[in-house]
Design an enzyme around this catalytic site. Structure first.
Site, PDB file in Angstrom:
ATOM      1  N   GLU A  51      -3.625   2.125  10.201  1.00 19.86           N
ATOM      2  CA  GLU A  51      -3.052   3.469  10.271  1.00 19.86           C
ATOM      3  C   GLU A  51      -2.710   3.868  11.716  1.00 19.86           C
ATOM      4  OE1 GLU A  51      -5.567   2.648   8.355  1.00 19.86           O
ATOM      5  OE2 GLU A  51      -5.533   3.755   6.458  1.00 19.86           O
TER       6      GLU A  51
ATOM      7  N   HIS B 106      -3.188   3.434  -4.523  1.00 21.14           N
ATOM      8  CA  HIS B 106      -2.508   3.081  -3.260  1.00 21.14           C
ATOM      9  C   HIS B 106      -1.086   2.576  -3.530  1.00 21.14           C
ATOM     10  CE1 HIS B 106      -5.688   3.494  -0.187  1.00 21.14           C
ATOM     11  NE2 HIS B 106      -6.529   3.190  -1.171  1.00 21.14           N
TER      12      HIS B 106
ATOM     13  N   TYR C 161     -15.323  -3.400   9.727  1.00 20.48           N
ATOM     14  CA  TYR C 161     -14.030  -2.713   9.726  1.00 20.48           C
ATOM     15  C   TYR C 161     -13.566  -2.598  11.174  1.00 20.48           C
ATOM     16  CZ  TYR C 161     -13.116  -1.556   4.863  1.00 20.48           C
ATOM     17  OH  TYR C 161     -12.785  -1.638   3.536  1.00 20.48           O
ATOM     18  N   PHE C 162     -12.644  -3.479  11.524  1.00 20.63           N
ATOM     19  CA  PHE C 162     -12.231  -3.574  12.926  1.00 20.63           C
ATOM     20  C   PHE C 162     -11.275  -2.444  13.340  1.00 20.63           C
ATOM     21  CE2 PHE C 162     -13.019  -8.419  13.734  1.00 20.63           C
ATOM     22  CZ  PHE C 162     -14.371  -8.205  13.514  1.00 20.63           C
TER      23      PHE C 162
ATOM     24  N   ASP D  70       0.872  -1.178   0.000  1.00 16.02           N
ATOM     25  CA  ASP D  70       0.000   0.000   0.000  1.00 16.02           C
ATOM     26  C   ASP D  70       0.901   1.216   0.000  1.00 16.02           C
ATOM     27  OD1 ASP D  70      -2.158   1.931   0.578  1.00 16.02           O
ATOM     28  OD2 ASP D  70      -3.297   0.164   1.164  1.00 16.02           O
TER      29      ASP D  70
ATOM     30  N   TRP E 201     -16.812  -3.606   0.116  1.00 17.53           N
ATOM     31  CA  TRP E 201     -16.376  -2.880   1.318  1.00 17.53           C
ATOM     32  C   TRP E 201     -17.140  -1.572   1.502  1.00 17.53           C
ATOM     33  CZ3 TRP E 201     -13.625   1.881   1.526  1.00 17.53           C
ATOM     34  CH2 TRP E 201     -13.245   2.410   0.277  1.00 17.53           C
TER      35      TRP E 201
ATOM     36  N   ASP F  65      -9.000  -0.579  -5.277  1.00 20.87           N
ATOM     37  CA  ASP F  65      -9.845   0.420  -4.610  1.00 20.87           C
ATOM     38  C   ASP F  65      -9.251   1.823  -4.706  1.00 20.87           C
ATOM     39  OD1 ASP F  65      -7.754  -0.561  -2.972  1.00 20.87           O
ATOM     40  OD2 ASP F  65      -8.621   0.458  -1.243  1.00 20.87           O
ATOM     41  N   GLU F  66     -10.156   2.786  -4.670  1.00 14.07           N
ATOM     42  CA  GLU F  66      -9.831   4.194  -4.431  1.00 14.07           C
ATOM     43  C   GLU F  66      -8.749   4.770  -5.338  1.00 14.07           C
ATOM     44  OE1 GLU F  66     -10.861   4.989   0.152  1.00 14.07           O
ATOM     45  OE2 GLU F  66      -9.047   3.812  -0.089  1.00 14.07           O
TER      46      GLU F  66
ATOM     47  N   TRP G 248      -7.430  -2.327   9.051  1.00 11.90           N
ATOM     48  CA  TRP G 248      -6.498  -1.323   8.523  1.00 11.90           C
ATOM     49  C   TRP G 248      -5.744  -0.769   9.708  1.00 11.90           C
ATOM     50  CZ3 TRP G 248      -6.350  -1.675   3.448  1.00 11.90           C
ATOM     51  CH2 TRP G 248      -7.468  -2.169   2.785  1.00 11.90           C
TER      52      TRP G 248
HETATM   53  C1  ACM Z   1     -10.666  -0.020   1.436  1.00 12.83           C
HETATM   54  O1  ACM Z   1     -11.075   0.091   2.612  1.00 12.83           O
HETATM   55  N1  ACM Z   1     -10.105   1.010   0.812  1.00 12.83           N
HETATM   56  C2  ACM Z   1     -10.816  -1.257   0.701  1.00 12.83           C
END
Ligand code: ACM
Ligand code: ZN
Length: 747
Positions: free
Chosen positions: A465, A266, A413-414, A189, A388, A321-322, A463
């Site tokens: 972050e 990403h 989404y944990f 990513d 998602w 994605d995105e 995720w």
């Molecule tokens: C995502 O949460 N961008 C797949």
């Protein structure tokens, strides 16, 4: 008479023993599909293990190793009739019962019947749980077990922060313990590349390292990478040997590791190391690879060739994605590709790449999975879609004939808060308590029977972050992963929160024994209000997820004591009340006192009209939202908060001229997703909805960059009379920002 009495005593003893066994079996997570409780226990500390002779040595060895995890002193026997035997009997293979097993525990022996190693592994995991749950005495029981979904996954982002191989292996042990069978390993990513690729060494000598302590410093700093040997370098990567080790370890636990190699977005880290692959030819200018550059395709397929060699998984995840279209829209090479191939736009440009990659993967015998954006520009039916952005992508994919995996943000989404954000470690936002995860149903009612069959499973995504340590990863995963395990394994009608919650409480002890830093289920009281507009009352109910506990309460303002009323059923509140509650163990209060002030306010059910419409995404319950008696909670997506992307300008009609002593209007502020308090608020009153008098102006003085989740009342107290109330709030000027308000409480 004596005989009857003896029979009765025997029956009662059997029943009480069975009921003890039943209680233990109820604590299994995920709960088995079918169980028949017997009396008695299998209580051998050093059982012997017998294998049917149609099993190969490797399988026997793997299973024996797993059994040794439960019984360290177990030995192998060739005496099928030995007392204290665990007999593994492999039946003829059947493709649709791969993960099923039968487990029969009697006082002298345990029989495991399976048709594949997967089933045998899960039988041993069930045994392992029973052993933990009843301190070594396995209750006699017959279990016939089989999963609901073939795909039961956990996604782990190792790009934002890197975690060790040992840690990944520990999580694999735990996944298998809860009968989960996929690890979706988010290896690449924009924040770091984490897998050794022999052909492109800079991905791991450079793009895997950042001169910052954590993601926040990187992201809110200059977002730079650095050389592996830089004294400030933090990060890491998995060597190809590491990957093989993880994959092999997972296989022994019936877990398939699915690698994700993100493209075309990403990919900032790729472009920092190989800037020739960006549209500008320079690093740090965009996060998308240039699709018009033939080198990009060569680069990606070179990488995927090495990845396909390393991972036996049938599926490779390619992200998707995105992706931002900005760089492509200005890039002559990308635009040329659009023209040459008759593509309509940048969506189709992305699809063009994904389809080429899919074709390439098929030459390697692999199938493609991507995030739900990949269906936007067309796709072959063999690609699987991971939904998602809510469930819509999964629904659309199933309708188009694709397999789909449900991972919707609002339930799975944990990285969201699992408890009160004010007392939890900083998270990315949102609110996803254990109960909400458990409430998720992965197969939408709106699908036909054939389409429903294309929902092949569920997955939670972590995720990372804001998750810079391994302890914190575990804190976010457990116990929510236990709820996820039941979503994947148990049929919808077999799910039962009242059974699951005590089990989850009990499993926290097991997790502690396993050295897992789980989030502890809170012993705070959760109040739920139901507004009954017919009786004009609020039905207030309490629960506590920590078990077992007694909730006691008062309604006279006094502190609850061990003599106060024990909460048993909902309390009806006519106008307003002050209810104080606390948790008791025996005679002792073990928590702080919590105060709830339910209010059946004057505005409930009154008509609200909008001079400026609310936004179209966060509609909540439409025009009923602001006067329905329900208050927004800790999540702006909870269906009570209403979102506004322009000013708020609403009028409440009280129906007749009414005494107004106070108006209370809560706003939410959460800087992460650009939700801010208003710049100022004006409140007006009128008797005819034509002649208005301003009764209050409020300026906001809370800074925009305040961290965390804030909820604040922008209201009024005084003595007024009117029929109409006009409430206006001026939005802080910022494109893409929101105001969220809930409940205009009129007192
Ligand atoms: C995502 O949460 N961008 C797949
Ligand atoms: Zn380009």
């Amino acid at each position: 008479m004596k005989k009857i009495l003896i029979l009765f005593v025997v029956a009662a003893l059997t029943w009480s023993c069975n009921s003890g066994n039943e209680k233990v079996v109820e604590l299994l997570i995920p709960q088995p599909a079918k169980s028949i409780i017997k009396s008695g226990r299998f209580s051998y500390d050093s059982p012997v293990v017998w294998f049917s002779n149609n099993m190969n040595d490797t399988d026997k060895e793997n299973l024996f190793e797993l059994i040794k995890g439960v019984y360290p002193t177990a030995e192998i026997t060739d005496n099928e009739n030995a007392s204290g035997a665990i007999r593994i009997n492999m039946l003829p293979y059947s493709n649709n019962a791969k993960e099923s097993y039968d487990l029969c525990v009697s006082r002298r022996a345990i029989d495991i019947d399976a048709r594949h190693m997967a089933g045998a592994i899960y039988a041993v995991q069930t045994l392992a749980q029973l052993n933990y749950l009843n301190d070594g005495a396995i209750p006699c029981v017959i279990i016939n077990d089989t999963p609901r979904f073939a795909y039961r996954g956990l996604h782990l982002d190792v790009s934002r922060h890197f975690y060790s191989v040992e840690f990944i292996k520990k999580q694999l042990d735990l996944l298998s313990f809860y009968k989960m069978n996929r690890l979706h390993w988010h290896l690449t990513d924009g924040a770091g590349w984490r897998i050794e690729i022999k052909k492109y060494p800079k991905l791991t000598t450079y793009a895997a390292w950042r001169p910052y302590n954590n993601w926040k410093e990187f992201w809110f700093g200059e977002r730079l990478y650095c050389d592996q040997n830089d004294p400030k370098a933090k990060g890491g990567y998995y060597t190809q040997d590491d990957v093989r080790e993880v994959v092999e370890y997972a296989q022994k636990l019936n877990i398939t590791v699915i690698p994700e190699i993100e493209m075309p977005g990403h990919s900032d880290e790729v472009l920092a190391a190989y800037p020739n692959l960006s549209c500008s030819g320079k690093p740090y200018t965009s996060g998308e690879v240039c699709i018009g550059n033939e080198d990009t395709y060569k680069f990606l397929t070179d990488i995927l060739s090495e990845v396909c060699e390393l991972f036996p998984s049938e599926y490779i995840h390619i992200g998707g994605d995105e992706a931002d279209h900005k760089a492509w829209s200005k890039c002559p090479k990308c635009q040329n590709t659009i023209r040459k191939n008759g593509l309509k736009n940048e969506h189709e440009l992305q699809s063009y790449l994904i389809q080429k990659i899919e074709t390439f993967l098929s030459t390697k015998g692999k199938k493609l999975i991507g995030w739900d954006e990949i269906i936007e520009g067309g796709l072959s039916p063999y690609a699987t879609v991971m939904a998602w952005r809510g469930e819509a992508g999964g629904i659309k994919a199933a309708q188009m004939g694709h397999d789909a995996i449900m991972t919707p943000g609002n339930w799975l989404y944990f990285d969201a808060y699992q408890d009160n954000p004010a007392t939890e470690p900083e998270a990315i936002g949102g609110y996803l308590p254990l109960s909400r995860v458990y409430s998720y149903e992965p197969v939408p009612d709106s699908l036909t029977i054939d389409e429903k069959a294309r929902i092949i499973g569920v997955q939670a995504n972590l995720w990372t972050e804001y998750i810079s340590t391994e302890e914190h990863v575990e804190y976010m995963l457990y116990p929510r992963l236990l709820a996820l395990a039941e979503l994947g394994w148990c049929m919808a009608e077999a799910k039962d929160w009242d059974r699951f919650l005590p089990a989850a409480n009990r499993h926290l002890d097991i997790l502690e024994k396993k050295g897992v830093n789980a989030h502890q289920i809170s012993n705070s009281v959760i109040a739920t209000e139901v507004v009954d507009t017919t009786k004009q009352v609020i039905e207030l109910s309490f629960r506590c997820d920590k078990m077992p506990v007694d909730i006691r309460y008062t309604n006279d303002g006094s502190e609850p004591t061990s003599k106060s009323t024990l909460y048993k059923s909902p309390i009806s509140i006519k106008d307003s009340a002050i209810i104080k509650v606390a948790i008791f163990e025996e005679d002792e209060r073990i928590t702080d006192v919590q105060t709830f002030t339910p209010l059946y306010h004057k505005g409930i059910g009154k008509k609200v009209s909008y001079n400026i419409p609310h936004c179209s995404h966060y509609v909540a319950k439409g025009a009923a939202t602001l006067t329905d008696g329900y208050n927004g909670g800790a999540s702006y997506g909870d269906g009570s908060w209403q979102g506004f992307n322009k000013d708020v300008d609403v009028v409440v009609d009280m129906g007749e001229v009414t005494d107004i002593n106070a108006i209370e209007v809560n706003f939410m502020q959460q800087a992460g997703p650009w939700i801010w308090f208003p710049e100022y608020v004006d409140i007006y009153m009128s008797d005819d909805a034509e002649n208005w008098r301003k009764i209050k102006h409020i300026d906001n003085d809370v800074p925009r960059d305040t961290e965390g989740l804030l909820i604040q009342d922008f209201g009024f107290t005084g003595k007024e009379r009117c029929r109409y109330i006009r409430y206006t709030a001026h939005q802080l000027p910022k494109e893409g920002a929101y105001m969220f308000i809930d409940e205009i409480k009129i007192k």
